[in-house]
Enzyme design. Structure first.
Site, PDB file in Angstrom:
ATOM      1  N   ASP A   1     -35.904   5.116   9.121  1.00 28.67           N
ATOM      2  CA  ASP A   1     -35.204   5.224   9.798  1.00 28.67           C
ATOM      3  C   ASP A   1     -34.079   4.340   9.586  1.00 28.67           C
ATOM      4  O   ASP A   1     -34.067   3.020   9.605  1.00 28.67           O
ATOM      5  CB  ASP A   1     -35.424   5.127  11.244  1.00 28.67           C
ATOM      6  CG  ASP A   1     -36.134   6.237  12.037  1.00 28.67           C
ATOM      7  OD1 ASP A   1     -36.276   7.354  10.974  1.00 28.67           O
ATOM      8  OD2 ASP A   1     -36.562   6.235  13.002  1.00 28.67           O
TER       9      ASP A   1
ATOM     10  N   ASP B   1     -36.862  19.152  15.950  1.00 25.75           N
ATOM     11  CA  ASP B   1     -37.453  18.424  16.933  1.00 25.75           C
ATOM     12  C   ASP B   1     -37.845  19.121  18.107  1.00 25.75           C
ATOM     13  O   ASP B   1     -37.044  20.101  18.768  1.00 25.75           O
ATOM     14  CB  ASP B   1     -36.409  17.357  17.663  1.00 25.75           C
ATOM     15  CG  ASP B   1     -36.010  16.386  16.565  1.00 25.75           C
ATOM     16  OD1 ASP B   1     -36.858  16.050  15.579  1.00 25.75           O
ATOM     17  OD2 ASP B   1     -35.020  15.724  16.679  1.00 25.75           O
TER      18      ASP B   1
END
Lengths: 252, 192
Positions: A11, A130
């Site tokens: 990330d 997601d």
């Protein structure tokens, strides 16, 4: 035989590596290029870089980072986060990324999947989903997991593939950050519903979790961040373990 | 100087990055003269066959490549375009390799994406490479086995992982994305 893939995810915020726990409480942990090189040496099969700030003004920083990564590593990598147009995709691929992943923008404008596939080929489009189980149904969430949509996960995955997605990256928000294992049931449900490679993400906490993923589902890859990141499980050790357990992985 | 063919296909920069890391100078070009005078030519690419072929033909690059005399390496789509025919967009290829390019059967996940090994390999491209070594593949169409096949991979069907005819070489996988094994194969080509 085609190998099951181990994919570390980095990330990125402002050009640095971070990892969210349940998408919150971000901790800083290093230079993405250095970390990427370490993962390649350890035997990572692919890398995913997810830009979690990805505002317009930060876009140039990300392009520069992608160029640096591409010049230093010799395995494929995907870039995601804030990619909203074919033009954004072109910039990432021209900078040296092999694939882009799109999430909220694909839900908002599904035709974007087709536009990218037509211009750059399906192999360059990863649709990231997601998902979270609400009551009895696995639903699709967008905006970094903040907004629930009306879409059910399997239906959305099928539609994304029909529109041209070359791969699905499925993250279970129920499992993400828990280190209690991947969401096997929904992973296999999605995997059975479509005919493209599926990468499972969210919940990896041990070598056994990867073994379960690869023996109990037909997912082609497993993605994780923190366990690799903080050196809890070296990738080389994970692959040795999987090979001992008769799971086809690349060990050269 | 190594010349990399510039055209409307992706991943061309990755090849140049890889050559840079190995210490080879290269130029990305669509200039016929530069291509003809290069020591070696690499013809890379991912993308769609018919639009790539149309682009090459419009610029006369197909004829230039077919008539090259130095070692030429086609990668992925580059290799497929060097075959006789492709089912992708019903595209006629350069006809260098005696192989037809077909769509993978629906019994396997498409694209064939990831690391795979070989069931057969032949020198000189695979010198110091083992059959159990893995390289990175990403493709939805495959070149059938033919008399020019020098490496075989299995994914639902056995297909040509590499082809060779005279000075022309082709690999289906991406050596530029295949870590140390990929470097070895690129080195074998560059040292021909």
């Amino acid at each position: 035989m085609l190998k099951r893939r181990i994919i570390p995810c980095l990330d990125i915020k402002n050009g640095r590596t971070v990892k969210g726990i349940n998408f919150l409480n971000i901790r800083d942990a290093g230079d993405p290029v250095e970390l990427a090189k370490r993962y390649v040496e350890e035997g990572a099969d692919e890398l995913v870089f997810l830009d979690i700030t990805a505002t317009e003004e930060k876009r140039d920083t990300l392009v520069e980072l992608v160029e640096r990564i591409a010049s230093k590593i010799n395995i494929p990598f995907t870039v995601g986060g804030g990619i909203n147009s074919v033009n954004d995709v072109a910039r990432m691929l021209n900078a040296g990324a092999d694939k882009v992943s799109i999430n909220s923008s694909a839900v908002q404008s599904p035709e974007l999947i087709t536009e990218i596939a037509n211009r750059f080929g399906s192999q360059s489009v990863v649709v990231a989903i997601d998902t979270k189980k609400t009551n009895t149904e696995w639903k699709v969430f967008v905006r970094g997991g903040k907004t629930e949509t009306a879409l059910t996960t399997v239906e959305w995955a099928k539609k994304a593939v029909a529109l041209g997605a070359g791969e699905i990256l499925l993250t279970s928000m129920n499992n993400d950050g828990t280190k209690e294992g991947f969401a096997l049931e929904i992973t296999e449900e999605v995997s059975k519903a479509v005919n493209v490679p599926i990468i499972a993400s969210g919940g990896a906490g041990s070598k056994e979790d990867f073994k379960s993923l690869f023996t109990k589902t037909t997912a082609t890859g497993g993605l994780a961040a923190s366990i690799f990141h903080y050196g809890e499980i070296p990738i080389s050790k994970l692959k040795e373990y999987l090979r001992t357990n008769k799971i086809p992985v690349r060990c050269n | 100087m190594i010349a990399i063919v510039k055209y409307n296909a992706g991943n061309i920069k990755s090849v140049q990055n890889s050559l840079n890391r190995m210490g080879y100078a290269s130029v990305v070009t669509d200039d016929p003269q530069t291509l003809m005078e290069a020591e070696k030519v690499i013809f890379p690419g991912v993308g769609e066959a018919s639009s790539a072929m149309r682009y090459l033909q419009e610029r006369g690059l197909d004829e230039v490549i077919i008539n090259l005399k130095q070692p030429v390496l086609g990668i992925c789509l580059g290799m497929q375009l060097m075959c006789k025919q492709s089912e992708e967009g019903d595209t006629k290829g350069f006809g260098i390799f005696n192989s037809v390019v077909k769509r993978f059967p629906t019994t396997v996940r498409v694209p064939h994406m990831g690391w795979n090994d070989f069931t057969e390999i032949r020198d000189p491209l695979f010198r110091n490479v083992e059959r159990s070594d893995n390289t990175y593949f990403v493709h939805g169409y495959y070149a059938e086995i033919c008399d020019d096949t020098v490496a075989v991979c299995n994914y639902g069907v056995e297909f040509s992982a590499a082809l060779q005819k005279n000075n022309f070489y082709g690999v289906q996988f991406h050596p530029e994305k295949s870590a140390t094994v990929g470097n070895e194969i690129l080195k074998n080509f560059l040292e021909l």
